[in-house]
Design a protein around this motif. Sequence first.
Motif, short mmCIF file in Angstrom:
data_model
loop_
_atom_site.label_atom_id
_atom_site.label_comp_id
_atom_site.label_asym_id
_atom_site.label_seq_id
_atom_site.Cartn_x
_atom_site.Cartn_y
_atom_site.Cartn_z
N GLU A 83 0.82 -1.21 0.00
CA GLU A 83 0.00 0.00 0.00
C GLU A 83 0.86 1.27 0.00
O GLU A 83 0.55 2.25 -0.67
CB GLU A 83 -0.94 0.02 1.22
CG GLU A 83 -2.08 -0.99 1.17
CD GLU A 83 -1.65 -2.39 1.55
OE1 GLU A 83 -0.47 -2.58 1.92
OE2 GLU A 83 -2.49 -3.31 1.46
N HIS A 86 2.75 1.54 -3.42
CA HIS A 86 1.78 1.93 -4.45
C HIS A 86 1.36 3.39 -4.29
O HIS A 86 1.25 4.13 -5.27
CB HIS A 86 0.57 1.00 -4.34
CG HIS A 86 -0.62 1.43 -5.13
ND1 HIS A 86 -0.56 1.71 -6.48
CD2 HIS A 86 -1.91 1.65 -4.76
CE1 HIS A 86 -1.75 2.07 -6.91
NE2 HIS A 86 -2.58 2.06 -5.88
N HIS A 87 1.13 3.82 -3.06
CA HIS A 87 0.65 5.18 -2.80
C HIS A 87 1.69 6.23 -3.21
O HIS A 87 1.34 7.24 -3.84
CB HIS A 87 0.33 5.33 -1.31
CG HIS A 87 -0.16 6.70 -0.92
ND1 HIS A 87 -1.42 7.15 -1.24
CD2 HIS A 87 0.45 7.72 -0.27
CE1 HIS A 87 -1.56 8.39 -0.80
NE2 HIS A 87 -0.44 8.76 -0.21
N TYR A 88 2.96 5.98 -2.88
CA TYR A 88 4.00 6.98 -3.16
C TYR A 88 4.77 6.72 -4.46
O TYR A 88 5.60 7.53 -4.84
CB TYR A 88 5.00 7.03 -2.00
CG TYR A 88 4.42 7.58 -0.71
CD1 TYR A 88 4.01 8.90 -0.63
CD2 TYR A 88 4.31 6.78 0.42
CE1 TYR A 88 3.50 9.42 0.56
CE2 TYR A 88 3.79 7.29 1.61
CZ TYR A 88 3.39 8.60 1.67
OH TYR A 88 2.87 9.11 2.84
N LYS A 147 -4.29 -4.85 -6.47
CA LYS A 147 -4.44 -3.44 -6.82
C LYS A 147 -3.44 -3.01 -7.89
O LYS A 147 -3.65 -2.03 -8.59
CB LYS A 147 -4.24 -2.57 -5.58
CG LYS A 147 -5.41 -2.56 -4.66
CD LYS A 147 -5.02 -1.77 -3.51
CE LYS A 147 -5.64 -0.73 -2.96
NZ LYS A 147 -5.34 -0.03 -1.87
N LYS A 202 -9.51 0.82 3.53
CA LYS A 202 -9.27 2.18 4.03
C LYS A 202 -10.43 2.71 4.87
O LYS A 202 -10.43 3.87 5.26
CB LYS A 202 -8.99 3.12 2.86
CG LYS A 202 -7.68 2.84 2.16
CD LYS A 202 -7.38 3.89 1.09
CE LYS A 202 -6.01 3.65 0.46
NZ LYS A 202 -5.67 4.69 -0.54
N GLN A 227 -11.05 11.79 -0.89
CA GLN A 227 -9.64 11.68 -1.26
C GLN A 227 -9.55 10.97 -2.60
O GLN A 227 -10.18 9.93 -2.81
CB GLN A 227 -8.87 10.88 -0.20
CG GLN A 227 -8.88 11.51 1.18
CD GLN A 227 -8.11 10.70 2.20
OE1 GLN A 227 -7.36 9.80 1.86
NE2 GLN A 227 -8.32 11.00 3.48
N GLU A 229 -8.09 8.70 -5.59
CA GLU A 229 -7.32 7.47 -5.66
C GLU A 229 -6.84 7.25 -7.09
O GLU A 229 -7.27 7.91 -8.03
CB GLU A 229 -8.19 6.27 -5.22
CG GLU A 229 -8.75 6.39 -3.83
CD GLU A 229 -7.70 6.27 -2.75
OE1 GLU A 229 -6.77 5.45 -2.91
OE2 GLU A 229 -7.79 7.00 -1.74
N LYS A 230 -5.95 6.27 -7.26
CA LYS A 230 -5.49 5.89 -8.59
C LYS A 230 -6.65 5.33 -9.39
O LYS A 230 -7.51 4.63 -8.85
CB LYS A 230 -4.38 4.83 -8.49
CG LYS A 230 -3.06 5.37 -7.98
CD LYS A 230 -2.31 6.07 -9.11
CE LYS A 230 -0.92 6.49 -8.64
NZ LYS A 230 -0.18 7.16 -9.71
N PHE A 501 -1.25 8.20 7.86
CA PHE A 501 -0.85 8.62 6.51
C PHE A 501 -0.74 10.14 6.41
O PHE A 501 -1.19 10.76 5.45
CB PHE A 501 -1.81 8.06 5.46
CG PHE A 501 -1.62 6.60 5.19
CD1 PHE A 501 -0.69 6.18 4.24
CD2 PHE A 501 -2.33 5.64 5.90
CE1 PHE A 501 -0.49 4.83 4.00
CE2 PHE A 501 -2.13 4.29 5.65
CZ PHE A 501 -1.21 3.88 4.70
#
Length: 572
Positions: A83, A86-88, A147, A202, A227, A229-230, A501
């Motif tokens: 996670e 993937h997020h950063y 994901k 989440k 928020q 998301e991708k 986060f």
Amino acid sequence: MISLKERLKEILITNKLITQEQLEKALELQKEKGGRLSDIIIELKLILENDLILVLSEGLGLPLIDLKRLKIDPEVIRLIPFEVAHHYQIIPLSRMADSITLAMADPLDIFAIDHVGALTGYKINPIIASSPDIAQAIELSYPDATKGIIEDLVKEMQVASSIELVKEDKEALPTEKELDRASHDAPVIQVTNAVLEGAVRKKASDILIEPMDKRLRIRFRIDGVLQEEKAPSKSMHPSLVSRLKVMSDLNIAEHRLPQDGRFKVKALNREVDFRVSILPSSLGEKVALRILDKSQAMLDIEKLGFNSDAVSKIKKVAMLPHGMMLVCGPTGCGKTTTLYSILKFVDSPQKNIITVEDPVEYQLEGINQVTAHPEIGLTFAAALRSILRQDPNVIMIGEIRDYETVDIAIKSALTGHLVLSTLHTTTASGAVVRLINMGVEPYLINSALVCILAQRLVRKICPYCKEAYAMKEDVAANLRISLNKIKKMEFFRGKGCAQCFNSGYSGRTGIAEVFLLTPAIRDMILSRAQEHLIKQQARKEGMRTLREDGLDAALKGLTTLEEVLRVTAPDE
């Protein structure tokens, strides 16, 4: 010391890769929509990504690496969860002593560096790699993470996205057979499941899937705040919507009319209900999914976050043999959860409890729940007439929307039933005026109504990074907050950490104002007094307003002052 953003601006201007005007445009866009400055510069096509990576490598003195030629040790991969990677958009490459070498698409992302450092306990040595290479490395290094399919599809559909931009004619809608076939394709199913599972993980309350002019936007509402998301490319939007329609048993060939449905999935070893609303827009069908996760529902009055005085009053009213209690507030403020909590509190084998809802959100054991279907004539009012012939003790009405419903509800309260319902007003005293405006006679309100509860949800401060700060008196005065009775002007906030986060918040809690109909207030209702006069009288008799209750929660360190100001209106 010069900031990292300033360093990036300096490198770009010095190397004459962009002009000052182009930089100002990018900074203005970043201010509006957020995100990384480097991503926005690439999105505006001011510079190619490869050129930006090269100049950053030279300007910052950081090495540039080709990830395609590198084999990464799985032990190093395990240091950073999927996670976070993937997020950063980062990937760990090696570990030496007390440091990790981290490949980053944006080595200026101080949040990513701080987060990974706090998470692993290692020092971070950043190096530069291209975004596509990192996305591919993440996909190969975390093969069991579904994901990752979204990023893969984004890369595969880049050409389709660019073709979509040059189309001038209106794009033809796929046929029903094509949509049905596409909705059962494995990639579409995997992407849909990844979005749903990500939202559940989440702890989101809603998912919004919105077609925009040149892209598809997916947003999660987490702790009441949206928020982004991708998301896959826009060309996948019809297939994604069709898949959700198939799951909800809706008509996949209908694109002109709104549709509503629901489905249930098993995610993270538990069953989760999704309520689906599809709305046609000028750019395509917009999908809103409400997540009804029973494991996250706290159907206990004591755990809603209300102050002890409010809980005591609610319990006292709930044990009355008859009368009406209303819960007020905007959409998404927890009204239904409060009503369910009251039903669980009063439930017993000696009571016959029936609800009529649109739709039923949670199945409560031992309680008879009816779903309204206005399209076939089963409105709240029609259902209520039948419910009264079922010998109920307690009746819950999902929402009072019209005079017919409120008329039957009040008559039910007058004939020996305890009636619970919701009303869309912002304050408790405003509910009285709303009922009068709907056509209810004041004497009927006085006879039936017992209590009105107005509530809001505020985000709680993350307990891992909570810090105190003192508010200046001039700031308090500008915000019209009375701090005369407060000995120490100390509030709390979250600095942001790995646990939350970097948001500074974790979870939500309730604040409330409980409005009881006293003899003085009943006299005012009978004379059709204005809302602010009724509120003044209630405050004289001890009612604590939403703003006051929120301020108290902020002083106790449960939430921030900013949250209280965001969700409550100032008192007169």
